[in-house]
Structure formats: C-alpha cells, structure tokens
Enzyme design. Sequence first.
Site, mmCIF file in Angstrom:
data_model
loop_
_atom_site.group_PDB
_atom_site.id
_atom_site.type_symbol
_atom_site.label_atom_id
_atom_site.label_comp_id
_atom_site.label_asym_id
_atom_site.label_seq_id
_atom_site.Cartn_x
_atom_site.Cartn_y
_atom_site.Cartn_z
ATOM 1 N N LYS A 1 -7.565 8.718 -8.150
ATOM 2 C CA LYS A 1 -8.031 9.526 -7.020
ATOM 3 C C LYS A 1 -8.929 10.672 -7.434
ATOM 4 O O LYS A 1 -9.495 11.349 -6.576
ATOM 5 C CB LYS A 1 -6.825 10.098 -6.261
ATOM 6 C CG LYS A 1 -5.927 9.068 -5.632
ATOM 7 C CD LYS A 1 -6.630 8.263 -4.552
ATOM 8 C CE LYS A 1 -6.959 9.085 -3.341
ATOM 9 N NZ LYS A 1 -7.543 8.245 -2.254
ATOM 10 N N ASP B 1 -1.394 5.953 -6.014
ATOM 11 C CA ASP B 1 -2.523 6.859 -6.227
ATOM 12 C C ASP B 1 -2.165 7.865 -7.313
ATOM 13 O O ASP B 1 -1.053 8.402 -7.319
ATOM 14 C CB ASP B 1 -2.847 7.616 -4.936
ATOM 15 C CG ASP B 1 -3.041 6.681 -3.749
ATOM 16 O OD1 ASP B 1 -4.089 6.047 -3.668
ATOM 17 O OD2 ASP B 1 -2.106 6.592 -2.921
ATOM 18 N N GLU C 1 0.851 -0.774 -4.870
ATOM 19 C CA GLU C 1 -0.295 0.130 -4.999
ATOM 20 C C GLU C 1 0.157 1.579 -4.985
ATOM 21 O O GLU C 1 1.108 1.940 -4.284
ATOM 22 C CB GLU C 1 -1.279 -0.137 -3.849
ATOM 23 C CG GLU C 1 -2.628 0.536 -3.997
ATOM 24 C CD GLU C 1 -2.737 1.860 -3.271
ATOM 25 O OE1 GLU C 1 -3.787 2.510 -3.397
ATOM 26 O OE2 GLU C 1 -1.761 2.258 -2.592
ATOM 27 N N ASP D 1 0.217 -1.872 4.689
ATOM 28 C CA ASP D 1 1.374 -0.997 4.884
ATOM 29 C C ASP D 1 2.605 -1.794 5.329
ATOM 30 O O ASP D 1 3.701 -1.243 5.428
ATOM 31 C CB ASP D 1 1.075 0.045 5.969
ATOM 32 C CG ASP D 1 0.085 1.108 5.502
ATOM 33 O OD1 ASP D 1 -0.256 1.118 4.308
ATOM 34 O OD2 ASP D 1 -0.348 1.918 6.352
ATOM 35 N N HIS E 1 0.813 -1.204 0.000
ATOM 36 C CA HIS E 1 0.000 0.000 0.000
ATOM 37 C C HIS E 1 0.855 1.266 0.000
ATOM 38 O O HIS E 1 1.562 1.557 0.975
ATOM 39 C CB HIS E 1 -0.907 -0.022 1.239
ATOM 40 C CG HIS E 1 -1.861 1.114 1.321
ATOM 41 N ND1 HIS E 1 -1.855 2.015 2.362
ATOM 42 C CD2 HIS E 1 -2.864 1.491 0.490
ATOM 43 C CE1 HIS E 1 -2.827 2.892 2.187
ATOM 44 N NE2 HIS E 1 -3.454 2.605 1.057
ATOM 45 N N ARG E 2 0.851 1.981 -1.123
ATOM 46 C CA ARG E 2 1.654 3.210 -1.280
ATOM 47 C C ARG E 2 3.144 2.935 -1.069
ATOM 48 O O ARG E 2 3.883 3.803 -0.590
ATOM 49 C CB ARG E 2 1.185 4.313 -0.333
ATOM 50 C CG ARG E 2 -0.300 4.624 -0.388
ATOM 51 C CD ARG E 2 -0.674 5.722 0.602
ATOM 52 N NE ARG E 2 -2.079 5.666 0.954
ATOM 53 C CZ ARG E 2 -2.642 6.314 1.975
ATOM 54 N NH1 ARG E 2 -1.898 7.098 2.739
ATOM 55 N NH2 ARG E 2 -3.931 6.190 2.233
ATOM 56 N N GLU F 1 -4.688 3.388 -8.172
ATOM 57 C CA GLU F 1 -5.963 3.977 -7.754
ATOM 58 C C GLU F 1 -6.140 5.348 -8.396
ATOM 59 O O GLU F 1 -5.282 6.226 -8.255
ATOM 60 C CB GLU F 1 -6.036 4.106 -6.234
ATOM 61 C CG GLU F 1 -7.366 4.693 -5.774
ATOM 62 C CD GLU F 1 -7.468 4.908 -4.285
ATOM 63 O OE1 GLU F 1 -8.337 5.696 -3.853
ATOM 64 O OE2 GLU F 1 -6.661 4.297 -3.538
ATOM 65 N N HIS G 1 -1.327 10.611 -2.588
ATOM 66 C CA HIS G 1 -2.623 10.181 -2.068
ATOM 67 C C HIS G 1 -3.559 11.346 -1.777
ATOM 68 O O HIS G 1 -4.696 11.380 -2.237
ATOM 69 C CB HIS G 1 -2.434 9.356 -0.791
ATOM 70 C CG HIS G 1 -3.726 8.942 -0.151
ATOM 71 N ND1 HIS G 1 -4.371 9.709 0.799
ATOM 72 C CD2 HIS G 1 -4.501 7.855 -0.354
ATOM 73 C CE1 HIS G 1 -5.483 9.106 1.161
ATOM 74 N NE2 HIS G 1 -5.590 7.973 0.480
#
Length: 767
Positions: free
Chosen positions: A544, A469, A467, A667, A440-441, A542, A482
Amino acid sequence: MKKLFSTMAVSTLALGLFAPVQTSSVQAASPVLLEEDFDDIANGRLPDGWKLLEGQGAVQDGKLVLNSSATSKPARVVVPLEEDEGDYVFEADVTFQSAVEDKRWASLMYRIQNENYPYYQFAVRRGASDVNGLEFAERTPADKWLVPERNFYTENMEYGKTYRLKVVASGNRVQQYVNGQLVIDTDQAGKYLNGDVGFQTSGSKVEYDNVKLTSFEGELPPVDGEGALLPQEAQTSMINAPTIINGEGVDVPHDETASALIKVDGDAGNLKGNGKDLRSVLMTLKGKKIPVLHMEKGGLEESVVGLLNDLSISDVHVVSSQTGIIEAVKDLNPRIRGGLYYDQRHLNKHDLKKIVQDVHKSESKMVLIPQNVLTEEGMYYLHNRMVAVWGVGGDTMASTHELIHLGVDGIVTNAPELAVKAFGQYPEQTIVQRPMVAAHRGVPSLAPENTMAGYRLAYELGADQIETDVQRTKDGHLVVIHDETVDRTTNGTGAVKDLTLAEIRALDAGIKFDEKFAGEKVPTFKEYLQEFKGKNVMLLVELKAHDVEEQTIQEIKEEGMMDQVVLQSFYLDSMQRSNELAPELPGGYLFSSAVPSTLQEKLKNAKKLVDYGTINDVTLNSSYGSLYKEFIQYMRQRGMLSMHWTFRAEPPFADKLKDGLIGPITDYTQWLTESPVQLEIPIKKVNLKEGKTRTIRAKARVSYRVAEREKIETELFVAEGNGVVKVNGNTIEAIAPGKAQVFAKHTFTMLGEEWNVVSEPIEVTVK
C-alpha cells in the site's frame, strides 16, 4: 521565431518498441512552417503572435515554461498559423520540472479550432509508464475531454530529463511518438482536419524547447491491426474453456485453434520451423494464429527476433526448457512472451517449486507440461502461484477430456479436431473447475477486515488466496491495514505512518464491526504470515505504500514463505522493485480502466494491456469493471492468469464468470464455499450386453485443498444420441451394439444462477 515556409529535411519516421515497423511516403524535403528555440525571446515574454489563453506561461532562459499549480488551473499557449494547415509534423522537446502527482501531464495540442477549442492533443503524464500514461485526446466543442486512445511508455518522465515528443497528422490518421518510438497510432482524428498548434500543462511545471512544425506531404499507412488478434476457437458451453494450440505435428493449422507450436531449428542463416522455412511458416500464420516458437538450440535468439521484427510480428510466444534462451529473447524484445517447456518425466513437489521459480525468474507467465505427468494437485499448486498451464497431449478423445478436467489453460495437441469435438459435448454453463477465489481482506462481509479473525474465517471457508494490505508504522514495523489512517476500522485516529506499533496494537480493530469481535488487534505482517505458514493457501499481499518492498520481502524470506506469497500493488514501480529484489515472486499490477465501445477498440486495448503486463512482468489485476469477454479471452489465449477486484454483488460476479473470469477477489468467499469444484466417476469404461443396465454414482470434490469426496445428486446424459444407449437418472441401458460416451452431471445454484459440473466421459461399449 524563424521564417515560415523554409525547407528542411524530414527524417524517416522512427518506429520502436510499441509497434511493428511501417513505412510511409514522407518525402526527403518538406516545407518547415515553424521553428523556435526561444533563444532570442526575452524572459517573461512569448514569441510574436503566440497567445497565453490561461494560466502561467512565458519564456525563461531560452525555454517556454508553462506552470500549472493544480488540475483545475491548466496553463495553455496557442500558436496561430498563418496558413490553413492540418497535415503536419509537430515536435518539441519536453522537460518536467515538477508535478503535483504522477497523473499530471504536459501536452502538444494540434488542429486547434477558433484559436481555443475544440482540438486534439498528445498528452504525456509524468507517470508515463502507467497503463494510461499517454493519450490521444480530444477537447470537444462542449469543452469536455474525450480520450479515444491510451498507451504507456517504458519509463516515467524523469524530472530534469528531456524527451522529444512528435505528432504526425495526415487526414484522419495520427501517429504520436516519444523519443522516436511510436506509442499511439490512430485513425480517429477525422473531425478536425486543420488548425493551430499549442502547448498545455495540467498540475505540472514543464519546459518546452526546439519547437518545429513541418508540412507533411506524404501519406500514413493504414492503422496496423497486427497483434490485436483474437482467433476464433471451438464453440463450447464450458466456462473457462482452455485455448487450443496446434502441436508441432500439425501440418495445416486447424481453423478452430488459437495458436500453433513451432519447433525452431536450423542455423542463423537458415531458420527452420517444424522442418520448413521459418519465414514461410510465420507468414502463413500471420494474422490468423498466434505463433508459439519452441527453441532449444542456443545461439539463434538474435536471428529469430530479427526475423520477427522484419515480419512485424510481436504477438508471439517463445518457449524453451532453458530459461537462458527465454531471457535472451526477452532482452532483445521485452514484448515477446516467454514460456517454460517442461520436458521431465516426473512432477514432484520439488519440481513444482522449481517450475514456479523458473517461470517467474525468466519473466514468463506459463508452462507447457506433458499430460502424462500432470496431476490435479500440481495444477492447483501452479495456478495458485499465477502460472498458466498448457497440457501437451490430447491425442485421443479420452485424454482430451482428461486435460479439460485437469483444468489446463491450454491444450497443445496434434489432434485438434478431437478437442473441437470434445468442446461441443458439454451442457450450458458447465464449470469444469471453479475459479480460484481470493478472500479480500479476509471476509469483511462476516468479520472485521484485515484481522486474524477474518483471515482464519476465510481459510475455513475454503479461500484459495487470502488478500491483505501492508503498511509501515512510524517506528518501522509492517502491519496489515488498508487505509492510510486507523480511523475507519479501529477505535483510534491518526495516520499509520505517524503511529508506533505499540500505539496501533493498543487499538481495537473489531469493535466497530460487531461487539463479538471486540479486542481484535491490527495484525503485524509477521503474525499474518506465521498463521498460514505451511498451510495449503496462498497469501495475496498488496503493497500500500512506496519503499516497503525490501522489508516485506525480507520478512517473507525470514518466515521461509517465498513459495506461498503473491505480491500486488497499484504502484508499478513497487512491482518493478519487487521483481528486482525477488524475481521468483509473482507480482500483479492493480489498475482500473474504461471498457472501449467497439470490437476493434476492445481488441486494441486488450493488446495494449497484455503488452504492458509482458513488458513489466506483471499480471493484469484490474477491477472487474475493466473486464470484458474479449479481454479475458485475449489473456487466456496468451497464457496469462490474473486476479480481479472486488466483487461485492452477485450479478456482476456471475456475469464475469460466464465471460471466463479466472481469479475473483471478493468480500464474499462464502458465496462459493458450498459449490463443487469437480465431479468424479468410479469407472471410465463400461462393457454391456444389449438389454443390460449399469448404475453409476459420482462423487464431488468440494475443495481444492481437501482430498475428501462427498456423495452428490447427479444424473447421466449421452453426449451424442447415436441409439447405442439410453439413460434414466444414474442408470445406463444398452440398446444396440456400438460405442457411446456418457457423462455424469450435477446442477447447483451459485450466485443466484444455475450451473453444471460434469464428469469425464464414461466410454460405454455395447456388444
């Protein structure tokens, strides 16, 4: 206001996409209690007897207009009834003129008590296509909201477009409709059995017209549970055990299987299923198994869908090697799930790429593949691109275990009893293959989020997906960040959309996390893509913001990475637009919802969500708090993989893995880095004479991406204690003539708990 208690014809209840066809005993004519078109009402007034309880509401130009400027300031009008009524059909035209946001709503209130509250209401959000866009809600005696039922509509409520809302209330039964489509069907309206009607808006300006209230003198049928089916399968201690599907050669479906594969043939007037009358076959399965219709003969699509509609069967798969057949079926009924039937004798890289394209272009989510061409590498490739795999085979005990260890999501077999037996041979908390992990990120627990340093670390830690954004700068460049502003993660301030690329690139995106990351920049989307081009990792992107779909896809195409990206968004319209622009790209809808309290409600919710994903051609990428065991199993039985966000604590992570979680987004990628993904043995058959021994040393695969195997501490166990052999550590000792199955097992700690990884069985023959 028209006269009360006149007589008007009431049409048969129209049922559409959202529920099987039902019939009720609505009579040809029923008393009309109220009719109002507002044509004779002066502007600024209400019809005689109607009461404005709060907010702004009055007739304007022949329409009742309710205007609520904020969620905290609803507008509400109540219509007191002259008689004690509660079984009625209440309907009105509804037109949204504006809304503060898409979550704001308009409603028909009914069974209102004390001319105020409590009451029930049919609420329709402006964003009605959201997974919770429609509601059956109760305003409680404590003046609080309780929402027992939610659903979605096929489109958002367009501004200026009129929709017909209807509520049919009978005892504890309520049906709610939009434009003749049954969208909510509930039996939870038993608290208040009579009462007034009314209208309400929240954060929106809405027109109401052509109001009609008719006495309902029939009975609604019981709530139809078809589709909310969770077939019980074989007991097992495996995590993520595949679903079992009866093959086309199974005459009588096994009790411990979820689905049945049926070869459809014949002609439009004489449909056959596995050589028998298809109607009879489907009726035998209804309410017990999920039908999987294998169609290779074109021209039968309308007849098959017509038969399914006639039998009120919507929880069904149609699979074919011809994508045109799948597409034709889904055009007729988008709720029907599609699946590709792969019938080639080879499965190379080109074939895998085409499978992914064909699956997603045909709005499917899974593929059936013969066992003899399946490989571990092929499974990983397809899984990481959100394609569920059902392996066709398992006709021997050894081949059944092989399919399990390949990590298939389903086993299509003509010998389901072997799968049932095999499932019972694994110890507690056995992970046959570790779930896919999305970083995640990057790894924000170890490095600044959404930076190249974090992304590179995620790759080094073995993430299957990385992942990120995507947002757009003031001067039209895509960057990965994000928040809507740069304030939290950089040393700057301001909204991303108000800053140029040069201004954003001048900021430090690492210094706030740790001085050792000073100088890290906010990456451009192209920089992120180029870093991982050609590497064995997927990029989970993703969206955004609205209106970035076309540019995002264009940059992916320019880098030649259409086979390396999965899209997702909280905005359903972004996923719909992405599907239009690039149907071959997998897409996921991000959402969060409450977990229902009862088993029936859980299954009904699971059905609604899977229907939602199927109709909109998206995976269900919910928050992990929205997940529960039955929902995960429901998706697995229907061939749907999904990614779920965001794990930041070990206990819920472990709990969801035990429930069967497929795709965690976390994370903390490092929590799973050292965990083995597979245990391999050097030999699958051993022949021994009585009294002789054989030592077996297994190796572990620690990463899906790397072919290297490592030595690992293991011990052997016998699946069934039949006295043929005994084991001591890694040594097998032959005791008596016969056959035995011996497994290697490694126990390891992950997420604060002990787990097992187990090898395929060794068949030991003692002579």
